[in-house]
Design an enzyme around this catalytic site. Structure first.
Site, PDB file in Angstrom:
ATOM      1  N   CYS A   2      -0.716   1.775  38.375  1.00 17.51           N
ATOM      2  CA  CYS A   2      -0.256   1.514  37.058  1.00 17.51           C
ATOM      3  C   CYS A   2      -1.051   0.747  36.017  1.00 17.51           C
ATOM      4  O   CYS A   2      -1.486  -0.236  36.311  1.00 17.51           O
ATOM      5  CB  CYS A   2       0.821   0.520  37.312  1.00 17.51           C
ATOM      6  SG  CYS A   2       1.881   0.294  35.753  1.00 17.51           S
ATOM      7  N   GLU A 114       1.143   7.964  33.063  1.00 14.96           N
ATOM      8  CA  GLU A 114       0.187   8.390  33.938  1.00 14.96           C
ATOM      9  C   GLU A 114      -0.456   9.592  33.536  1.00 14.96           C
ATOM     10  O   GLU A 114       0.414  10.742  32.824  1.00 14.96           O
ATOM     11  CB  GLU A 114       1.054   8.617  35.503  1.00 14.96           C
ATOM     12  CG  GLU A 114      -0.156   8.726  36.576  1.00 14.96           C
ATOM     13  CD  GLU A 114      -0.987   7.475  36.744  1.00 14.96           C
ATOM     14  OE1 GLU A 114      -2.311   7.711  35.902  1.00 14.96           O
ATOM     15  OE2 GLU A 114      -0.880   6.438  37.149  1.00 14.96           O
TER      16      GLU A 114
END
Length: 271
Positions: A2, A114
């Site tokens: 993350c 992402e």
């Protein structure tokens, strides 16, 4: 992993979702659609209030700095590199194990970004014909639109170069716990793109479902093996993902337009 996420919900809304008992209006943050390491973020935690006789934990919404600095660190410079802690080893790594046992939090988000590298571009990169592959960003979020509750840790660090009464003498920092990305199908997947989170990236933030919030935040739970049972991935099929503009790749860009769903990957970033 993350490395970037979105957090646009107001503290009043988060207070209702997480049953917050205490938050300071002066700690209110503006909606942030491109949260990057070292930024200040909201964290939900259970901790006794300062300067009161009652030492029972109180659920608080606090403003922390993303990038954990261990209490024993000589300087805070490594915090930007410690934004993620792996669920598989968080209980044993020196930088995280104390916080895992005693200082756990929830980092609320809308979802996280992402980047996936297009297949053709990956092949060129492997062959050495392209130094830097162009990557397509995806936004990953709960399919039902609920708050994405990321498991986190927080830590206190004392800046010994400043006097006790200096407002910046204490740093409170945090890290997101990550786990292996799901290989099961997404609840909602793009027509032209990845069909599982593992198709985007091998890691993902550990999402805590509401039934685990109280146990995760409870500072009285300190048994490591007991706590490790809370690191199980959430049930499959709760997430969706969709392509967004490559504008999010520049941390200086910030606004709700970054969350706009594209009909497909941008040209040159085909999955």
């Amino acid at each position: 992993m993350c490395g970037r996420y979105a957090a646009s919900r107001r503290p009043e809304d988060l207070a209702g979702v997480f049953d917050i008992d205490k938050w300071e209006p002066e700690e209110t943050l503006e909606p942030d659609y491109n949260v990057a390491p070292t930024k200040e973020v909201y964290a939900v935690l259970d901790r006794p209030l300062k300067d009161v006789d009652d030492k029972r934990p109180v659920r608080q919404l606090r403003k922390l700095k993303w990038g954990l600095v261990p209490s024993w660190a000589k300087t805070p410079e490594g915090g930007a590199r410690m934004i993620n802690a792996r669920a598989e080893t968080v209980h044993e790594k020196p930088s995280y194990r104390r916080a895992f046992a005693a200082r756990r939090c929830i980092l609320p988000a809308d979802g996280y970004y992402e980047w996936v590298t297009a297949k053709d571009e990956r092949e060129l990169e492997v062959e050495g014909k392209k130094k830097r592959a162009r990557k397509q960003p995806y936004f990953v979020l709960p399919a039902d639109g609920s708050v994405f509750a990321m498991a986190g840790l927080y830590e206190f660090w004392r800046d010994r170069t400043l006097p006790d009464d200096h407002p910046r003498s204490w740093w409170v920092t945090c890290s997101v716990i990550t786990t292996e990305a799901e290989t099961s199908p997404l609840a909602v997947a793009p027509a032209d793109g990845p069909h599982a989170l593992a198709d985007i990236h091998p890691r993902m933030p550990l999402m805590l479902t509401p039934d685990r919030w109280d146990a995760w935040l409870d500072p009285a739970r300190t048994d490591v093996e007991d706590l490790r049972s809370l690191l199980e991935p959430p049930p499959a099929g709760l997430m969706r993902a969709y392509p967004v503009s490559t504008a999010v790749s520049n941390v200086r860009n910030n606004g709700p337009e970054l969350l706009k769903e594209l009909e497909g990957p941008e040209e040159g970033t085909l999955f």
